[in-house]
Design an enzyme around this catalytic site. Structure first.
Site, short mmCIF file in Angstrom:
data_model
loop_
_atom_site.label_atom_id
_atom_site.label_comp_id
_atom_site.label_asym_id
_atom_site.label_seq_id
_atom_site.Cartn_x
_atom_site.Cartn_y
_atom_site.Cartn_z
N ALA A 199 0.85 -1.19 0.00
CA ALA A 199 0.00 0.00 0.00
C ALA A 199 0.88 1.24 0.00
CB ALA A 199 -0.89 0.02 1.24
N GLU A 238 -0.78 2.81 6.97
CA GLU A 238 -0.87 3.93 6.03
C GLU A 238 -1.54 5.14 6.69
OE1 GLU A 238 1.03 3.43 3.69
OE2 GLU A 238 1.09 1.25 3.72
N1 BES Z 1 5.53 3.81 1.86
C1 BES Z 1 5.27 2.42 1.77
C2 BES Z 1 5.03 1.95 0.37
C3 BES Z 1 6.28 1.80 -0.45
C4 BES Z 1 7.09 0.72 -0.25
C5 BES Z 1 6.60 2.70 -1.43
C6 BES Z 1 8.25 0.58 -1.01
C7 BES Z 1 7.74 2.57 -2.18
C8 BES Z 1 8.57 1.50 -1.96
C9 BES Z 1 4.06 2.03 2.61
O1 BES Z 1 3.78 2.87 3.66
C10 BES Z 1 4.39 0.71 3.23
O2 BES Z 1 5.21 0.68 4.08
N2 BES Z 1 3.73 -0.36 2.78
C11 BES Z 1 4.02 -1.68 3.21
C12 BES Z 1 2.91 -2.25 4.02
C13 BES Z 1 3.02 -1.91 5.46
C14 BES Z 1 1.85 -2.42 6.24
C15 BES Z 1 4.28 -2.44 6.08
C16 BES Z 1 4.23 -2.53 1.98
O3 BES Z 1 3.94 -2.05 0.91
O4 BES Z 1 4.68 -3.63 2.12
ZN ZN Z 2 4.97 2.72 5.30
#
Ligand code: BES
Ligand code: ZN
Length: 896
Positions: free
Chosen positions: A265, A301
């Site tokens: 996400a 998020e």
């Molecule tokens: N900011 C990230 C998404 C992201 C990840 C953007 C890698 C660019 C590169 C988001 O907030 C995030 O951390 N998402 C996680 C899920 C979370 C519950 C740990 C993910 O995408 O795995």
């Molecule tokens: Zn994150």
């Protein structure tokens, strides 16, 4: 001059962005008007742009005098250089750039996602994913987090479609056959948080959280799967407003499920995007783990709306300020929402994953130099997220939750709408705590690794020693393959950490908790008369491992399960396994230890057992495998019988999940034929039961045939493990027609669980022929690389189809796929992997590849060191299993 960083001579203040996507052609045209502040006389402006064609660029001053620009694109640094005939005077100007671009298939920038509608017709939507450095693929911009600006977006779309962006819709009108949607101004924010989604989208009714309308969006026909996420989101939004003491910084909040999505996400302010299985779920049909996943991601998020969006790290080296915090807050919020889920205990599993990577010589500090975009992408790892969140938890427990929260509030208030660094957080926390935080924390943030505490009793003195823990004594030989050595830029490992250590000493039946700050190599504590036992890392929040001398450990083992909290049992077992892999404990001793956990009621504790058995499965020769399966059955059978196949009405959700976990392991790693047969029976019944029908009798019958979802999920995995082509064909069809993202995912991974070589080959080919989405393929290949039955074929497949994989996968895909190489745990395969990587000159950014190779090396070294002991142990323990096997074809192997 760093070619990857933009000069600060000209700053963006406000973007007026107009975009017109053409979904059928997969292109877009755009125009951006950027109000900029020229701070010193310049004759050129440098900003970011990638894969864009710039057709026109000019700059105007307040009086309307316009200067055309000469545009030069620099492909390697993803920049555009705009040159003006004369020099621009300091002051406010408006830059205008017209451009065109493509809606790519790589799930980055402005991209195309497809899905099949109810009639089976392929439909297209367009979505964005800008973090870390891909806003520049959608419009020319100052694409670094420090350059915050206001965004005012207008989308010109097909009137039949809908569009969502960061803010509320200001106006909608039809002009020249297009629907023009104008969105309200955003707050000042970084480019990586801008988002727009265009397509045939459906929303739930909004729920109001204070003044914020909150909706969940999906492609048509999936709205009925949105309720759970909407509840989780409403709760966590309210929770964070209270915790942070600041209102939500947007004007509305939309959560959107995108069929093709690279990560889990993305926290775009006001328009959070998700992969479908992280948002849409049928609460009744989901396993506990699947529900937890949705709650986690949503809370994570939402936490970013403040930590990350309102206050943003200055540069990607400080990514942990975003991600570690969001992960930490995710736990707090989910724990507050569903205390019965015991989220902080399960967080132990995440902490353990971070300890595993941080025990490598090729680990890195949480905060680490970043230059190129590839290095920014490599920062999204278990060290940033899970180690980061662990040390925050450690600090929170050390300072006290209220003091910590007050520090966080001050930090957010002080830096709202701006950027901040680690030092700023320490300052705020330090003021709240009235103590210096850097002295305590810098060792955990700016240095790699963590300590191992060895505890021994010397008469009435408890002696604690600390030293760095690594899984290999020496760094593995051979030059680093992942780019130039960068250790000089980062700080070296410490010998000693300043660590808050919590002890629970029990004497004469009375527990006393002692908190100390351990700073030297050794520390001695006098224990009271009548000493019984001590738990080091009581409560389990510390980011370190503990090794007890045998006598001290034995006293703790006598307490399990009921006399020791779950998180402490988890750490005890997990640290034992890690020290075994590291050669500090012999394997037979560990295997004896596993027998003491047979009646453990906690699923996290069991996960250590399952993982270690799987690791052993990867290092044992085929001849020894039946013995290992027998050992697994021996350790699990009591718990499996105790729980059976059906939940009791008063049972907790966690116990239901444990039942599923146990059955799955029993039927796969334990390869138990009776479990496999029972699974087939249950599956046949559940498929037979009518899925539609209105009369009450049928509904009752359906209810009776409903297997608990945690068991269903296990049954699918078991049937795949033991399955033939008929089953494969059935599961493939189930994968294609799955009614929920979770079910789709279960069947997808099941396709990687079939052992037959031809079926392995089929699944592999489906990862590149368009049948499996590119967002999922890397995980499927990785699963096969780590499986005993598929790893050699999978590795050959990777080598043969390297160019195709590299071309098709989203940018994080190759990294995700190669994660699986750690499973290729034979000396021959290890050599082959190294050769291939060197020949192909593969780079994954940061230290990623070095870490994968070191993990592989650890597995191979473990095999060499403990393989003989494992075989001998299983011979002794597994005699009955050996006998049973002689009736089958396995006899030849068994005798060798
Ligand atoms: N900011 C990230 C998404 C992201 C990840 C953007 C890698 C660019 C590169 C988001 O907030 C995030 O951390 N998402 C996680 C899920 C979370 C519950 C740990 C993910 O995408 O795995
Ligand atoms: Zn994150």
């Amino acid at each position: 001059m760093d070619p990857y960083r933009l000069p600060h001579s000209v700053l963006p203040v406000r973007y007026g962005l107009r975009l017109e996507p053409d979904l059928a052609r997969a292109t877009f045209t755009g125009e951006v008007r950027i109000a900029v502040e020229v701070r010193e006389p310049v004759s050129e402006i440098v900003l970011n742009a990638a894969e864009l064609r710039i057709s026109e660029a000019s700059i105007q001053n307040a009086k309307g005098v316009s200067h055309p620009a000469n545009v030069e694109l620099e492909v390697s640094t993803e920049r555009a250089r705009l040159r003006f005939p004369g020099s621009l005077a300091p002051g406010t100007w408006e830059l205008r750039v017209a451009f065109t671009g493509i809606l790519n298939d790589k799930l980055r920038g402005f991209y195309r996602s497809t899905y099949k509608d109810a009639r089976g017709v392929t439909q297209t939507l367009a979505a964005t994913q800008f973090e870390a450095t891909d806003a520049r693929r959608a419009f020319p911009c100052w694409d670094e987090p420090i350059f915050k600006a206001v965004f005012s977006t207008t989308l010109a779309i097909d009137p039949a479609l809908t569009a969502v962006s960061n803010t509320a819709v200001l106006s909608e009108e039809i002009r020249d056959g297009r629907k023009l949607i104008r969105f309200a101004d955003t707050i000042r924010m970084s480019t990586y948080l801008v988002a727009f989604v265009v397509g045939n989208l459906e929303a739930t009714d909004p729920v109001m959280v204070g003044r914020t309308p909150l909706r969940v969006w999906s492609v048509p026909g999936k709205r009925h799967l949105a309720a759970f996420a909407q509840q989780a989101a409403a709760f966590s939004l309210r929770f964070f407003e209270q915790y942070y003491g600041l209102p939500y910084p947007g004007d509305k909040l939309d959560l959107l499920a995108i069929p093709d999505f690279a990560s889990g996400a993305m926290e775009n302010l006001g328009a959070i995007t998700f992969r479908e299985n992280a948002l849409l779920v049928d609460e009744k049909a989901a396993t506990h783990g699947e529900l937890e996943r949705v709650a986690d991601v949503v809370a994570h998020e939402n936490a970013h709306m403040w930590f990350g969006d309102l206050v943003t790290m200055s540069w990607w080296n400080g990514l942990w300020l975003n991600e570690a915090f969001a992960t930490f807050m995710e736990m707090l919020a989910v724990d507050a929402w569903k205390p019965e889920w015991q989220r902080w205990i399960t967080f132990g599993v995440s902490r353990a994953a971070a300890l595993a990577v941080d025990g490598l010589h090729s680990t890195r500090p949480i905060e680490y130099p970043v230059r190129a975009p590839r290095d920014a992408d490599a920062m999204f790892d278990v060290l940033t997220y899970e180690k980061g969140a662990s040390v925050l938890r450690m600090l929170e427990q050390h300072l006290g939750p209220e003091v910590f929260r007050d520090g966080v509030r001050q930090y957010l208030r002080r830096h709202a709408h701006g950027n901040a660094d680690t030092g700023d957080l320490w300052t705020a926390l330090g003021q709240a705590a009235k103590q210096s935080v850097p002295a305590l924390m810098d060792g955990w943030i700016f240095h790699p690794g963590y300590p191992l505490i060895t505890a021994r009793l010397d008469r009435n003195r408890l002696v604690l020693r600390q030293e760095r823990f690594t899984s290999l004594k020496e760094p593995p030989g051979g030059a680093a393959t992942d780019g130039p050595a960068r250790t000089s830029e980062a700080t070296p490992p410490l010998r000693q950490w300043r660590m808050p250590v919590q002890l629970r000493i029990v004497a004469k039946g009375k527990p006393v908790t002692r908190r100390l700050l351990f700073t030297d190599a050794e520390q001695t504590i006098t224990v009271p008369k009548g000493f019984e036992h001590v738990v080091v890392n009581a409560g389990g929040h510390g980011f370190y491992r503990v090794r007890y001398e045998p006598a001290l450990r034995e006293r703790l083992l006598r307490l399990i399960p009921d006399g020791l909290p779950a998180i402490e049992r988890f750490n005890l077992l997990n640290d034992a396994w890690a020290t075994t892999v590291a050669g500090l404990m012999r394997l037979p001793e560990y295997l004896d230890l596993t027998a003491r956990f047979r009646s453990d009621p906690d699923r996290n504790v069991w996960s250590v057992l399952f993982d270690s058995f799987q690791a052993l499965n990867r290092i044992i020769d085929p001849a020894g495998r039946p013995g290992l399966e027998a050992l697994v059955r021996d350790r699990l059978s009591a718990a499996v019988s105790r729980l059976g196949w059906t939940p009791r009405p008063d049972e907790s959700e966690l116990t239901r999940q444990l039942r599923g976990d146990l059955l799955r392991a029993f039927g796969t790693t334990g390869n138990d034929p009776r479990t496999q047969a029972r699974a087939a029976e249950l599956y046949a019944n559940s498929v037979k039961s009518p899925s539609r029908g209105t009369d009450g009798r049928e509904a009752n019958q359906r209810e009776a045939n409903m297997i608990d979802p945690n068991v269903v999920s296990a049954v699918i995995a078991i049937l795949a493990h033991a399955g033939d082509r008929v089953r494969y064909t059935e599961f493939l069809e189930r994968f294609r027609s799955a009614p929920t993202p979770q079910e789709e995912r279960r069947y997808l991974y099941a396709l990687a669980g079939f052992q037959d070589g031809a079926l392995v080959e089929e699944t592999l080919s489906r990862t590149i022929n368009g049948e499996i989405r590119t967002q999922d393929s890397p995980f499927v290949v990785a699963a096969l690389l780590t499986s005993v039955h598929g790893r050699e074929q999978a590795w050959n497949f990777v080598k043969t189809h390297w160019d195709t994989l590299d071309r098709l996968f989203p940018k994080n895909g190759v990294r995700r796929m190669l994660h699986g190489i750690a499973g290729l745990a034979t000396p021959e395969l290890e050599q082959d992997v190294k050769q291939f990587i060197a020949m192909r000159k593969i780079h994954l950014g940061g230290k990623t590849l070095e870490q994968y190779l070191e993990q592989l090396h650890i597995a191979v070294a473990f095999r060499t060191r403990e393989g003989p002991a494992l075989r001998a142990y299983l011979k002794r323990a597994g005699a009955p299993a050996g006998r049973r096997l002689k009736n089958k074809q396995g006899v030849r192997h068994e005798e060798r």
